[in-house]
Enzyme design. Structure first.
Site, PDB file in Angstrom:
ATOM      1  N   ASN A 136      49.370  27.104  45.611  1.00  9.03           N
ATOM      2  CA  ASN A 136      49.902  28.432  45.362  1.00  9.03           C
ATOM      3  C   ASN A 136      49.057  29.121  44.299  1.00  9.03           C
ATOM      4  O   ASN A 136      48.433  28.473  43.454  1.00  9.03           O
ATOM      5  CB  ASN A 136      51.355  28.347  44.881  1.00  9.03           C
ATOM      6  CG  ASN A 136      52.146  29.580  45.250  1.00  9.03           C
ATOM      7  OD1 ASN A 136      51.588  30.581  45.682  1.00  9.03           O
ATOM      8  ND2 ASN A 136      53.462  29.500  45.079  1.00  9.03           N
ATOM      9  N   HIS A 137      49.014  30.432  44.361  1.00 10.99           N
ATOM     10  CA  HIS A 137      48.255  31.195  43.370  1.00 10.99           C
ATOM     11  C   HIS A 137      48.908  31.069  41.993  1.00 10.99           C
ATOM     12  O   HIS A 137      50.130  30.950  41.864  1.00 10.99           O
ATOM     13  CB  HIS A 137      48.206  32.678  43.764  1.00 10.99           C
ATOM     14  CG  HIS A 137      47.476  32.928  45.037  1.00 10.99           C
ATOM     15  ND1 HIS A 137      46.117  32.813  45.154  1.00 10.99           N
ATOM     16  CD2 HIS A 137      47.929  33.300  46.263  1.00 10.99           C
ATOM     17  CE1 HIS A 137      45.750  33.107  46.383  1.00 10.99           C
ATOM     18  NE2 HIS A 137      46.840  33.402  47.086  1.00 10.99           N
ATOM     19  N   SER A 138      48.089  31.091  40.956  1.00 13.60           N
ATOM     20  CA  SER A 138      48.598  31.140  39.590  1.00 13.60           C
ATOM     21  C   SER A 138      48.279  32.511  38.998  1.00 13.60           C
ATOM     22  O   SER A 138      47.352  33.191  39.446  1.00 13.60           O
ATOM     23  CB  SER A 138      47.979  30.032  38.739  1.00 13.60           C
ATOM     24  OG  SER A 138      46.564  30.144  38.713  1.00 13.60           O
ATOM     25  N   TYR A 139      49.076  32.903  38.010  1.00 13.13           N
ATOM     26  CA  TYR A 139      48.896  34.228  37.418  1.00 13.13           C
ATOM     27  C   TYR A 139      49.092  34.156  35.904  1.00 13.13           C
ATOM     28  O   TYR A 139      49.576  35.093  35.266  1.00 13.13           O
ATOM     29  CB  TYR A 139      49.870  35.241  38.043  1.00 13.13           C
ATOM     30  CG  TYR A 139      51.292  34.771  38.119  1.00 13.13           C
ATOM     31  CD1 TYR A 139      52.182  34.997  37.062  1.00 13.13           C
ATOM     32  CD2 TYR A 139      51.753  34.101  39.238  1.00 13.13           C
ATOM     33  CE1 TYR A 139      53.483  34.566  37.128  1.00 13.13           C
ATOM     34  CE2 TYR A 139      53.065  33.663  39.315  1.00 13.13           C
ATOM     35  CZ  TYR A 139      53.933  33.896  38.254  1.00 13.13           C
ATOM     36  OH  TYR A 139      55.226  33.463  38.330  1.00 13.13           O
ATOM     37  N   VAL A 146      44.661  37.879  40.043  1.00  9.50           N
ATOM     38  CA  VAL A 146      45.370  36.679  40.496  1.00  9.50           C
ATOM     39  C   VAL A 146      44.496  35.846  41.424  1.00  9.50           C
ATOM     40  O   VAL A 146      44.443  34.614  41.327  1.00  9.50           O
ATOM     41  CB  VAL A 146      46.693  37.070  41.182  1.00  9.50           C
ATOM     42  CG1 VAL A 146      47.359  35.853  41.814  1.00  9.50           C
ATOM     43  CG2 VAL A 146      47.637  37.730  40.181  1.00  9.50           C
TER      44      VAL A 146
END
Length: 247
Positions: A136-139, A146
């Protein structure tokens, strides 16, 4: 003049029918020739591709197949993406990354993205456009786009006998038990116990099986009546025709 117009119209219709049959027949041949099986893997070299399994043509994006194991009698529909690793050409080590058990069905347009271990148990059925990912993408950094931040990865485990409805999303770290039903469009993370139904975004348990009380809350529809042993397809077809005639 009307007679000539009718003649030309009939000739044009005949040509369209002939062309349509040729195109449809050609496309069926292409689909058959382009499908991937253990006997005809084409350019794909999976770590394991079980007997009776077929990847329909056209396939979606497939890479890292050296770290993908697919069991027997699986059905992988058109445009399904199967990937191991973040990018093609990576060395992912000695262990299998993505495992599909026997009898797994992946509906049209589904995606299974395995940057770390993803396991789908035997006889799990997925409707169209299901998305299963271990990443999953991290922010974390508010000043960095992102898409440029390093993602987070966690293993995903889907138990045997599950049903994932159309458009369901299984996020990193999810662990589904045996015979779990995921409603269409649900977004699943975390652990889901055996014999439960989850729905929503984020998904929550909306029905579960109690050994003493049965399904709670109770099912609203009666259980389907199984076909008796020994009944043939011909008898079922005749019964359906009789029902239509009586109706």
């Amino acid at each position: 003049m009307p007679r000539n117009r009718n003649t030309f119209s009939s000739l044009a219709a005949w040509r369209r029918r002939v062309l349509a049959r040729a195109v449809q027949g050609g496309w069926r041949w292409v689909q058959e020739a382009g499908s991937v099986t253990a006997e005809s893997p084409g350019r794909l070299r999976f770590r394991r591709l079980g007997a009776g399994t077929r990847l329909a043509f056209p396939q979606g994006t497939v890479f890292g197949e050296q770290w993908i194991e697919i069991g027997e009698c699986c059905i992988i529909a058109e445009q399904v993406t199967l990937t191991a690793g973040m990018l093609p050409g990576l060395d992912l080590g000695p262990d299998t990354v993505l495992t599909l058990g026997n009898g797994v069905v992946l509906g049209r347009g589904s995606h299974v993205i395995a940057d770390t271990t993803v396991t789908i148990g035997s006889d799990t059925y997925c409707g169209p456009y299901v998305y299963i990912t271990s990443t999953n993408h991290s922010y974390d950094d508010p000043n960095e786009p992102v898409g440029r931040q390093w993602p987070r990865s966690e293993p995903v485990e889907i138990g045997p006998g599950c049903w994932l409805g159309t458009g369901a999303v299984i996020l990193p770290g999810a662990k589904l038990g045996r015979n779990v039903v995921v409603a269409a469009g649900a977004v699943v993370r975390g652990e889901v116990p055996d014999h439960s139904v989850v729905a929503g975004a984020p998904a929550k348990v909306v029905r579960s099986w109690d050994p003493e009380l049965g399904w709670q809350p109770p099912l609203r529809t009666p259980a389907p009546v199984p076909v008796p042993d020994g009944v043939t397809h011909e008898q079922l077809a005749a019964l359906a025709e009789w029902d239509l005639a009586e109706g």
